[in-house]
Motif scaffolding. Structure first.
Motif, PDB file in Angstrom:
ATOM      1  N   CYS A  68       0.909  -1.224   0.094  1.00 24.86           N
ATOM      2  CA  CYS A  68      -0.135   0.030  -0.067  1.00 24.86           C
ATOM      3  C   CYS A  68       0.730   1.198   0.022  1.00 24.86           C
ATOM      4  O   CYS A  68       1.983   1.249   0.454  1.00 24.86           O
ATOM      5  CB  CYS A  68      -1.012   0.073   1.207  1.00 24.86           C
ATOM      6  SG  CYS A  68      -2.207  -1.174   1.394  1.00 24.86           S
ATOM      7  N   THR A  81      -3.475   3.002   0.857  1.00 22.61           N
ATOM      8  CA  THR A  81      -4.102   2.543  -0.534  1.00 22.61           C
ATOM      9  C   THR A  81      -3.529   1.414  -1.162  1.00 22.61           C
ATOM     10  O   THR A  81      -2.293   1.495  -1.524  1.00 22.61           O
ATOM     11  CB  THR A  81      -4.287   3.837  -1.382  1.00 22.61           C
ATOM     12  OG1 THR A  81      -4.997   5.083  -0.673  1.00 22.61           O
ATOM     13  CG2 THR A  81      -4.914   3.598  -2.681  1.00 22.61           C
ATOM     14  N   THR A 135      -8.861   1.870  -0.500  1.00 24.39           N
ATOM     15  CA  THR A 135      -8.119   2.868   0.833  1.00 24.39           C
ATOM     16  C   THR A 135      -8.782   2.330   2.053  1.00 24.39           C
ATOM     17  O   THR A 135      -9.820   2.460   2.320  1.00 24.39           O
ATOM     18  CB  THR A 135      -8.421   4.341   0.591  1.00 24.39           C
ATOM     19  OG1 THR A 135      -7.850   4.629  -0.582  1.00 24.39           O
ATOM     20  CG2 THR A 135      -7.710   5.116   1.571  1.00 24.39           C
TER      21      THR A 135
END
Ligand SMILES: [Zn+2]
Length: 419
Positions: A68, A81, A135
């Motif tokens: 992420c 995210t 997210t």
């Protein structure tokens, strides 16, 4: 950037639906409870404290290790995210909060964030690539026990409160929100509200007894009830308890008692509304003096504005009917929130596809999702709370119940992603 392995679109029904790993999710719930962990199994992790820093660091490290991108905004909200196929689409967001009440539990808020981490692990290990980015969000200071108001981070993000005002809020020791953010290294660069979401879905424990009483696995949350607060001042005449005849008294506490009963009866007549007189100050508060003044504080809640209007009108009528000097002030109110029909449908369909029993319900407590509902399509998923307990070290939701909630969250995200 795409996930490694052979990319595939996830089926949302049938035997091949991707499923989260409930043991892994439970292990995270147990291990993160050590950040601020208390003897009785609960957690004391007030916002922006050293304990909060520890759990934030864990969250950031875990999400980075899964691939992420992690960003922090100026109010300390963290956004992890995981990339989807089409980076031009707005992300689908899930999340909740990692802060707790003093002597709080290990599920309130935490489940929603850790389930988000588990979703990303599941997508990664099944090489499932969403169209949208996903997210996972940790909102700052949902609880509001160290700094007021509650739901602070989501409120600033959604534009409900200005950052400059909120940053200056002080705790009891005079430390400002901004100084506390800087002290733990979580005052980010990004301006709050930097991104729009395709949808926001929050998994949370119910914090009430309804799911358990109905022996139901999943709550499809359709909204958050509205609140109105009233102050009532009743003025009587102080008099001697021995020498004042009963027919010549102007007793403020007797009038107040009738109002307390009226609040209860009004709420019962306006189901599912609730009404509470939670505070009473009696003057002079002495055994042998007829009370000369009473101050009451009343809290009324209902899922609809019409319901709130009717409850308020009934309260005004009940007070007018009393033969006493009474002043009623409405000092604060919060509009009911109605969640997005399509996202609520996606939650319902997901629970159904997984074969879980589910009922629709309105949240009795406030949540970050109530702020998000003002800026993007939003809904919530509830799982049962044992004995309805929350904000308590005895708060408990079983591993199976947590896993069911996370699976419904995953299926809901997959359904939204197809739209
Ligand atoms: Zn919460």
């Amino acid at each position: 950037m795409t996930a490694t392995g052979q990319a595939r679109r996830a089926p949302t029904s049938g035997d091949n639906m991707p499923a989260i790993n409930g043991d892994r999710l439970w292990a995270d719930i147990v291990s993160t409870a050590s950040f601020g962990g208390a003897d009785k199994g609960g957690v004391t992790r007030l916002t922006l404290t050293e304990e909060d820093r520890q759990v934030r660091d864990w969250f950031v490290d875990e999400c980075r290790s899964l691939g992420c991108t992690v960003e922090t905004d100026q109010i300390g909200n963290i956004f992890a995210t995981y990339p989807g196929e089409d980076r031009s689409l707005p992300p689908i967001a899930v999340g909740s909060h990692l802060d707790t009440q003093p002597q709080g539990g290990r599920f309130d808020g935490i489940l929603g964030v850790l389930a988000g981490v588990e979703l990303i692990r599941t997508l990664k290990e099944t090489a499932t690539v969403l169209r949208h980015d996903l997210t996972v969000i940790n909102w700052t200071n949902e609880e509001g026990s160290r700094f007021s108001p509650a739901m602070m981070g989501s409120g600033v993000f959604a534009g409900a409160s200005p950052l400059s005002k909120i940053e200056a809020v002080q705790d009891r020791d005079g430390t400002t929100v901004r100084a506390a953010l800087e002290a733990i290294g979580y005052r980010g660069e990004i301006l709050p509200g930097h991104v729009g979401f395709a949808a926001y879905v929050e998994l949370h424990i119910e914090q009430g007894p309804l799911l358990e009483a109905a022996a139901t696995e999943i709550g499809i949350v359709t909204g958050v009830q509205g609140v109105r607060w009233f102050d009532v001042t009743i003025t009587g005449t102080e008099a001697h308890a021995g020498s004042t005849p009963m027919d010549q008294r102007d007793d403020a506490l007797v009038a107040a008692s009738q109002i307390v009963l009226a609040v209860r009866d009004i709420a019962r007549r306006h189901s599912p509304g609730v009404g509470t007189t939670g505070f009473a100050a009696v003057g002079p508060n002495s055994r042998n003096v007829v009370p000369g003044s009473v101050h009451l504080q009343i809290d009324m809640r209902h899922p609809s504005d019409t319901g709130l209007d009717q409850m308020q009108a009934a309260l005004e009528q009940a007070i007018d009917a009393l033969d006493a000097r009474i002043v009623l002030d409405r000092i604060w109110s919060k509009q009911p929130v109605v969640f997005d029909l399509l996202i609520v449908d996606a939650v319902r369909a997901s629970a159904g596809a997984l074969g879980h029993s589910a009922i629709e319900m309105v949240s009795g407590a406030g949540h970050d999702a109530a702020h998000l509902a003002g800026i993007c399509p939003t809904a919530m998923i509830f799982v049962p709370s044992k004995d309805g307990l929350s904000h308590n070290e005895a708060e408990y939701t079983s591993p199976e119940e947590c896993a069911r909630g996370a699976d419904v969250l995953l299926q809901t995200v997959l359904q939204i992603d197809l739209k």
